[in-house]
Design an enzyme around this catalytic site. Structure first.
Site, PDB file in Angstrom:
ATOM      1  N   GLY A  15     131.901  32.567  81.327  1.00 29.79           N
ATOM      2  CA  GLY A  15     132.304  31.175  81.187  1.00 29.79           C
ATOM      3  C   GLY A  15     131.736  30.479  79.973  1.00 29.79           C
ATOM      4  CE  LYS A  56     141.392  -5.371  85.620  1.00 31.76           C
ATOM      5  NZ  LYS A  56     141.639  -4.148  84.810  1.00 31.76           N
TER       6      LYS A  56
END
Length: 332
Positions: free
Chosen positions: A40, A207
């Site tokens: 990996g 908001k």
């Protein structure tokens, strides 16, 4: 003495975008190798000489099905380190979209300030300059970086593209989907006013965000009977834009168009944006809209090319040209 052309590098996954930037900059597109190991890990290195060259790494930091944003980030850091070790005379990171930049302040106890952490990672690679487009919070970005930095704006490119589809607009209003974006929307409005030589009102919507939930829909500004251009730095899921569109329509807007620099588009954006409340969507190509598959959403989407702006920025950095107008999105 004639300057050697600058070198532009990128990760393999985004080489087409960087290639267009290099073309606009009159730069050479650098070659490199990316190699993955069975466990990996991976390595990345330039495969050409960069010694005493002016080098630019052009890479947006967004997650994709092929690479998570954290994986892309570490590859970029490794490539920057390899370019520095290989003798680059000047090393500039150009991140059209800067991932992890939305968490720019503490809103709860022990919150991370990831904008600052990201800046420290890049500076650890001893870069000479950092360049990006339309960050979420300009002051936080400028304060996070200690090295020279430039934030370019796309508002003129967005205006050019929108006017290309709407050459003789009347009864316009420019709006922000929240109070925090009013300054950005007002700068857009002023530029559009100068282009059209007409007065354009500004509006915004209330908001509130808490625990991932968005509430509030109060509207300030004259939107009745107008085409409302809702301007923001990015569209993530699309929830904010669609809520703003619904609120403006409820207050009498004729139609609503959404304009943003970065179209991140989450996996749920197809469903959220498949609404008649938004007539048009316009984003730049800093992030490819690969998550949008619904044809109804695609049909109202325009993706504008910002590689000319980035290429011109690199050309001026390389030659010592003025970047004042360019920082505000102008190409003069």
């Amino acid at each position: 003495m004639t300057l050697s052309p600058p070198l532009v590098f990128s990760l393999t996954a985004d080489s087409d975008f960087a290639g267009h930037v290099a073309g606009h900059a009159g730069a050479e597109h650098g070659s490199h190798e990316e190699r993955a190991f069975e466990d990996g890990e991976h390595k990345i290195r330039p495969t050409m000489s960069v010694r005493e060259r002016d080098v630019y790494l052009v890479q947006s930091l967004y997650g994709s099905p092929e690479q998570a944003v954290s994986d892309k980030l570490i590859r970029v850091l490794f490539l920057l380190g390899a370019l520095r070790d290989a003798g680059a005379a000047r090393l500039t990171m150009v991140a059209p979209y800067l991932g992890y930049s939305r968490k720019d302040r503490r809103t709860k106890p022990r919150d991370p300030v990831t904008t600052r952490y990201i800046a420290q990672l890049f500076e650890a690679m001893t870069i000479d300059r950092f360049v990006t487009l339309d960050v979420h919070n300009v002051a936080a970005f400028q304060n996070a970086f200690r090295c020279p930095n430039d934030m370019l704006e796309t508002r003129h490119a967005l205006i050019d593209a929108w006017l290309g589809h709407n050459p003789s607009p009347e009864r316009l209003c420019v709006a922000s989907p929240d109070v925090g974006g009013v300054k950005r929307a007002d700068a857009f409005r002023e530029s559009l006013e100068r282009r059209l030589d007409q007065e354009i009102p500004l509006a915004f919507m209330e908001k509130k965000r808490s625990e991932g939930r968005v509430t509030g829909k109060l509207v300030a500004g004259d939107v009745e009977g107008r085409t409302v251009l809702v301007v923001d730095d990015l569209i993530a899921s699309g929830t904010t834009m669609t809520r703003a569109a619904r609120a403006f329509l409820e207050h009498g807007a004729a139609q609503v168009h959404a304009l943003a620099t970065h179209g991140l588009f989450s996996e749920h954006s197809d469903t959220i944006l498949a609404t008649d409340d938004l007539s048009r969507l316009m984003v730049s190509n800093t992030v490819p809209p690969f998550r949008l598959r619904d044809s109804a959403v695609r049909d109202k989407l325009d993706v504008i090319d910002v590689t000319p702006l980035l290429g011109e920025a690199i050309r001026r950095l390389h030659t010592g040209g003025s970047r004042i107008e360019l920082a505000e999105g102008g190409m003069a």
